[in-house]
Design a protein around this motif. Structure first.
Motif, PDB file in Angstrom:
ATOM      1  N   GLU A  91      -9.597  57.292 -39.954  1.00 42.25           N
ATOM      2  CA  GLU A  91     -10.298  56.669 -40.801  1.00 42.25           C
ATOM      3  C   GLU A  91     -11.688  57.225 -41.063  1.00 42.25           C
ATOM      4  O   GLU A  91     -12.474  57.431 -42.092  1.00 42.25           O
ATOM      5  CB  GLU A  91     -10.563  55.227 -40.732  1.00 42.25           C
ATOM      6  CG  GLU A  91      -9.029  54.352 -40.961  1.00 42.25           C
ATOM      7  CD  GLU A  91      -9.037  52.938 -40.270  1.00 42.25           C
ATOM      8  OE1 GLU A  91     -10.181  52.689 -39.477  1.00 42.25           O
ATOM      9  OE2 GLU A  91      -8.362  52.263 -40.782  1.00 42.25           O
ATOM     10  N   ARG A  92     -12.196  57.647 -39.822  1.00 48.88           N
ATOM     11  CA  ARG A  92     -13.421  58.419 -39.609  1.00 48.88           C
ATOM     12  C   ARG A  92     -13.507  59.699 -40.468  1.00 48.88           C
ATOM     13  O   ARG A  92     -14.510  59.856 -41.013  1.00 48.88           O
ATOM     14  CB  ARG A  92     -13.670  58.537 -38.201  1.00 48.88           C
ATOM     15  CG  ARG A  92     -15.210  59.562 -37.930  1.00 48.88           C
ATOM     16  CD  ARG A  92     -15.125  60.079 -36.579  1.00 48.88           C
ATOM     17  NE  ARG A  92     -14.171  61.456 -36.562  1.00 48.88           N
ATOM     18  CZ  ARG A  92     -14.132  61.939 -35.381  1.00 48.88           C
ATOM     19  NH1 ARG A  92     -14.561  61.621 -34.355  1.00 48.88           N
ATOM     20  NH2 ARG A  92     -13.200  62.983 -35.460  1.00 48.88           N
ATOM     21  N   ASP A  93     -12.637  60.376 -40.592  1.00 53.72           N
ATOM     22  CA  ASP A  93     -12.344  61.621 -41.328  1.00 53.72           C
ATOM     23  C   ASP A  93     -11.881  61.422 -42.679  1.00 53.72           C
ATOM     24  O   ASP A  93     -11.768  62.290 -43.559  1.00 53.72           O
ATOM     25  CB  ASP A  93     -11.670  62.677 -40.604  1.00 53.72           C
ATOM     26  CG  ASP A  93     -12.104  63.122 -39.249  1.00 53.72           C
ATOM     27  OD1 ASP A  93     -13.205  62.885 -38.996  1.00 53.72           O
ATOM     28  OD2 ASP A  93     -11.244  63.812 -38.337  1.00 53.72           O
ATOM     29  N   GLN A  94     -11.678  60.205 -43.011  1.00 53.13           N
ATOM     30  CA  GLN A  94     -11.197  59.582 -44.254  1.00 53.13           C
ATOM     31  C   GLN A  94      -9.913  60.279 -44.868  1.00 53.13           C
ATOM     32  O   GLN A  94      -9.830  60.813 -46.044  1.00 53.13           O
ATOM     33  CB  GLN A  94     -12.494  60.215 -45.520  1.00 53.13           C
ATOM     34  CG  GLN A  94     -13.769  59.311 -45.150  1.00 53.13           C
ATOM     35  CD  GLN A  94     -14.916  59.813 -46.019  1.00 53.13           C
ATOM     36  OE1 GLN A  94     -14.896  60.720 -46.796  1.00 53.13           O
ATOM     37  NE2 GLN A  94     -16.045  59.106 -46.009  1.00 53.13           N
ATOM     38  N   PHE A  95      -9.171  60.513 -44.059  1.00 53.78           N
ATOM     39  CA  PHE A  95      -7.705  60.890 -44.368  1.00 53.78           C
ATOM     40  C   PHE A  95      -7.748  62.362 -45.025  1.00 53.78           C
ATOM     41  O   PHE A  95      -7.040  62.521 -46.030  1.00 53.78           O
ATOM     42  CB  PHE A  95      -6.893  59.989 -44.888  1.00 53.78           C
ATOM     43  CG  PHE A  95      -6.558  58.834 -44.208  1.00 53.78           C
ATOM     44  CD1 PHE A  95      -5.115  58.847 -43.482  1.00 53.78           C
ATOM     45  CD2 PHE A  95      -7.240  57.663 -43.756  1.00 53.78           C
ATOM     46  CE1 PHE A  95      -4.717  57.920 -42.874  1.00 53.78           C
ATOM     47  CE2 PHE A  95      -6.676  56.727 -43.173  1.00 53.78           C
ATOM     48  CZ  PHE A  95      -5.507  56.886 -42.371  1.00 53.78           C
ATOM     49  N   THR A  96      -8.708  63.060 -44.434  1.00 52.37           N
ATOM     50  CA  THR A  96      -9.163  64.657 -45.011  1.00 52.37           C
ATOM     51  C   THR A  96      -8.941  65.427 -43.928  1.00 52.37           C
ATOM     52  O   THR A  96      -9.556  65.206 -42.999  1.00 52.37           O
ATOM     53  CB  THR A  96     -10.366  64.739 -45.700  1.00 52.37           C
ATOM     54  OG1 THR A  96     -10.341  63.522 -46.768  1.00 52.37           O
ATOM     55  CG2 THR A  96     -10.699  65.889 -46.529  1.00 52.37           C
ATOM     56  N   CYS A  97      -8.066  66.639 -44.057  1.00 52.57           N
ATOM     57  CA  CYS A  97      -7.991  67.724 -43.013  1.00 52.57           C
ATOM     58  C   CYS A  97      -9.301  68.149 -42.809  1.00 52.57           C
ATOM     59  O   CYS A  97     -10.094  68.735 -43.744  1.00 52.57           O
ATOM     60  CB  CYS A  97      -7.133  68.778 -43.581  1.00 52.57           C
ATOM     61  SG  CYS A  97      -6.928  69.913 -42.453  1.00 52.57           S
ATOM     62  N   ARG A  98      -9.845  68.272 -41.576  1.00 55.61           N
ATOM     63  CA  ARG A  98     -11.209  68.896 -41.431  1.00 55.61           C
ATOM     64  C   ARG A  98     -11.406  70.492 -41.487  1.00 55.61           C
ATOM     65  O   ARG A  98     -12.347  71.003 -41.525  1.00 55.61           O
ATOM     66  CB  ARG A  98     -11.690  68.636 -40.023  1.00 55.61           C
ATOM     67  CG  ARG A  98     -12.178  67.316 -39.933  1.00 55.61           C
ATOM     68  CD  ARG A  98     -12.648  66.884 -38.488  1.00 55.61           C
ATOM     69  NE  ARG A  98     -14.045  66.625 -38.284  1.00 55.61           N
ATOM     70  CZ  ARG A  98     -14.471  66.153 -37.013  1.00 55.61           C
ATOM     71  NH1 ARG A  98     -14.027  66.787 -35.907  1.00 55.61           N
ATOM     72  NH2 ARG A  98     -15.595  65.864 -36.970  1.00 55.61           N
ATOM     73  N   GLN A  99     -10.026  71.201 -41.428  1.00 59.01           N
ATOM     74  CA  GLN A  99     -10.080  72.631 -41.494  1.00 59.01           C
ATOM     75  C   GLN A  99      -9.708  73.091 -42.920  1.00 59.01           C
ATOM     76  O   GLN A  99     -10.170  74.158 -43.300  1.00 59.01           O
ATOM     77  CB  GLN A  99      -8.813  73.000 -40.669  1.00 59.01           C
ATOM     78  CG  GLN A  99      -9.038  72.548 -39.296  1.00 59.01           C
ATOM     79  CD  GLN A  99     -10.448  73.280 -38.613  1.00 59.01           C
ATOM     80  OE1 GLN A  99     -10.746  74.546 -38.904  1.00 59.01           O
ATOM     81  NE2 GLN A  99     -11.385  72.509 -37.870  1.00 59.01           N
ATOM     82  N   THR A 100      -8.981  72.172 -43.854  1.00 62.98           N
ATOM     83  CA  THR A 100      -8.469  72.796 -45.258  1.00 62.98           C
ATOM     84  C   THR A 100      -9.097  71.939 -46.277  1.00 62.98           C
ATOM     85  O   THR A 100      -8.864  72.473 -47.357  1.00 62.98           O
ATOM     86  CB  THR A 100      -7.004  72.822 -45.110  1.00 62.98           C
ATOM     87  OG1 THR A 100      -6.356  71.722 -45.114  1.00 62.98           O
ATOM     88  CG2 THR A 100      -6.612  73.873 -44.274  1.00 62.98           C
ATOM     89  N   GLY A 101      -9.513  70.744 -46.147  1.00 60.91           N
ATOM     90  CA  GLY A 101      -9.953  69.965 -47.045  1.00 60.91           C
ATOM     91  C   GLY A 101      -8.853  69.350 -47.733  1.00 60.91           C
ATOM     92  O   GLY A 101      -9.169  68.334 -48.834  1.00 60.91           O
ATOM     93  N   VAL A 102      -7.659  69.241 -47.249  1.00 61.22           N
ATOM     94  CA  VAL A 102      -6.727  68.503 -48.026  1.00 61.22           C
ATOM     95  C   VAL A 102      -6.436  67.108 -47.569  1.00 61.22           C
ATOM     96  O   VAL A 102      -6.581  66.744 -46.642  1.00 61.22           O
ATOM     97  CB  VAL A 102      -5.145  69.448 -47.491  1.00 61.22           C
ATOM     98  CG1 VAL A 102      -3.802  68.676 -48.168  1.00 61.22           C
ATOM     99  CG2 VAL A 102      -4.984  70.662 -47.805  1.00 61.22           C
ATOM    100  N   LEU A 103      -5.996  66.319 -48.618  1.00 64.75           N
ATOM    101  CA  LEU A 103      -5.981  64.844 -48.419  1.00 64.75           C
ATOM    102  C   LEU A 103      -4.728  64.877 -47.652  1.00 64.75           C
ATOM    103  O   LEU A 103      -3.487  65.346 -47.798  1.00 64.75           O
ATOM    104  CB  LEU A 103      -5.854  64.195 -49.660  1.00 64.75           C
ATOM    105  CG  LEU A 103      -7.054  64.052 -50.516  1.00 64.75           C
ATOM    106  CD1 LEU A 103      -6.992  63.213 -51.581  1.00 64.75           C
ATOM    107  CD2 LEU A 103      -8.139  63.182 -49.681  1.00 64.75           C
ATOM    108  N   LEU A 104      -4.928  63.911 -46.655  1.00 63.58           N
ATOM    109  CA  LEU A 104      -3.648  63.639 -45.615  1.00 63.58           C
ATOM    110  C   LEU A 104      -2.942  62.327 -46.185  1.00 63.58           C
ATOM    111  O   LEU A 104      -2.985  61.345 -45.398  1.00 63.58           O
ATOM    112  CB  LEU A 104      -4.348  63.430 -44.181  1.00 63.58           C
ATOM    113  CG  LEU A 104      -4.852  64.829 -43.703  1.00 63.58           C
ATOM    114  CD1 LEU A 104      -5.454  64.237 -42.368  1.00 63.58           C
ATOM    115  CD2 LEU A 104      -4.295  65.934 -43.842  1.00 63.58           C
ATOM    116  N   VAL A 105      -2.154  62.433 -47.107  1.00 61.12           N
ATOM    117  CA  VAL A 105      -1.446  61.557 -47.663  1.00 61.12           C
ATOM    118  C   VAL A 105       0.151  61.540 -47.499  1.00 61.12           C
ATOM    119  O   VAL A 105       0.984  60.581 -48.028  1.00 61.12           O
ATOM    120  CB  VAL A 105      -1.721  61.250 -49.204  1.00 61.12           C
ATOM    121  CG1 VAL A 105      -3.226  60.741 -49.599  1.00 61.12           C
ATOM    122  CG2 VAL A 105      -1.400  62.499 -49.912  1.00 61.12           C
TER     123      VAL A 105
END
Length: 118
Positions: A53-67
Motif C-alpha cells: 500500500e505504501r508503494d501503491q502496488f507499483t514496482c519500485r524498480q520498473t514502475g509496473v503496476l503490481l496487479v
C-alpha cells in the motif's frame, strides 16, 4: 510363531544400521524462529500489505503496476533491499523493504545477489 519368537539365528549382517542420520538442528535467531518461518506469520502478512500500500502496488524498480496473481510476471513481491541473512532487525525494518514485480525479483535481483552486488 509365539513359541519360536526370538529363538532364530542372529542376522547375517550383524546389527542393523540406522536408515537415516539425524540432521543438525536448524539455526535459530534470538526469538527462536528460523528466518524462513517468518514469512508464514500474520505479522509478515500485515507488514507485506503495508509495504504494498505504501508503494501503491507499483514496482519500485520498473514502475509496473503490481496487479497480477501469482505466478504472473506482474504479481507483487515484497523484497528486502539489503539482504537480511537471518538478522531480525533487517528482516522486519520497513525501510529495508520495497514492492517489486515477480519477474524483476526472480531475474534481476537474484542475479545481482548471486554476483554479490546486492
Amino acid at each position: 510363531m509365539g513359541k519360536l519368537k526370538g529363538r532364530g539365528l542372529p542376522p547375517r549382517l550383524g546389527h542393523a544400521k540406522p536408515r537415516f542420520e539425524r540432521r543438525a538442528a536448524p539455526k535459530t535467531t534470538d526469538d527462536g524462529r528460523r528466518s524462513k518461518d517468518w514469512l508464514n506469520t500474520s505479522r509478515w502478512r500485515r507488514l507485506r500489505l503495508e509495504i504494498l500500500e505504501r508503494d501503491q502496488f507499483t514496482c519500485r524498480q520498473t514502475g509496473v503496476l503490481l496487479v497480477g496473481v501469482y505466478p504472473a510476471p506482474n504479481s507483487p513481491v515484497v523484497d528486502h533491499i539489503k539482504p537480511h541473512r537471518g538478522d531480525p532487525k533487517l528482516f522486519w525494518d520497513p525501510k529495508n523493504l520495497q514492492a517489486v514485480s515477480k519477474v524483476w525479483h526472480d531475474r534481476t535481483k537474484q542475479s545481482l545477489e548471486k554476483r554479490g552486488l546486492a
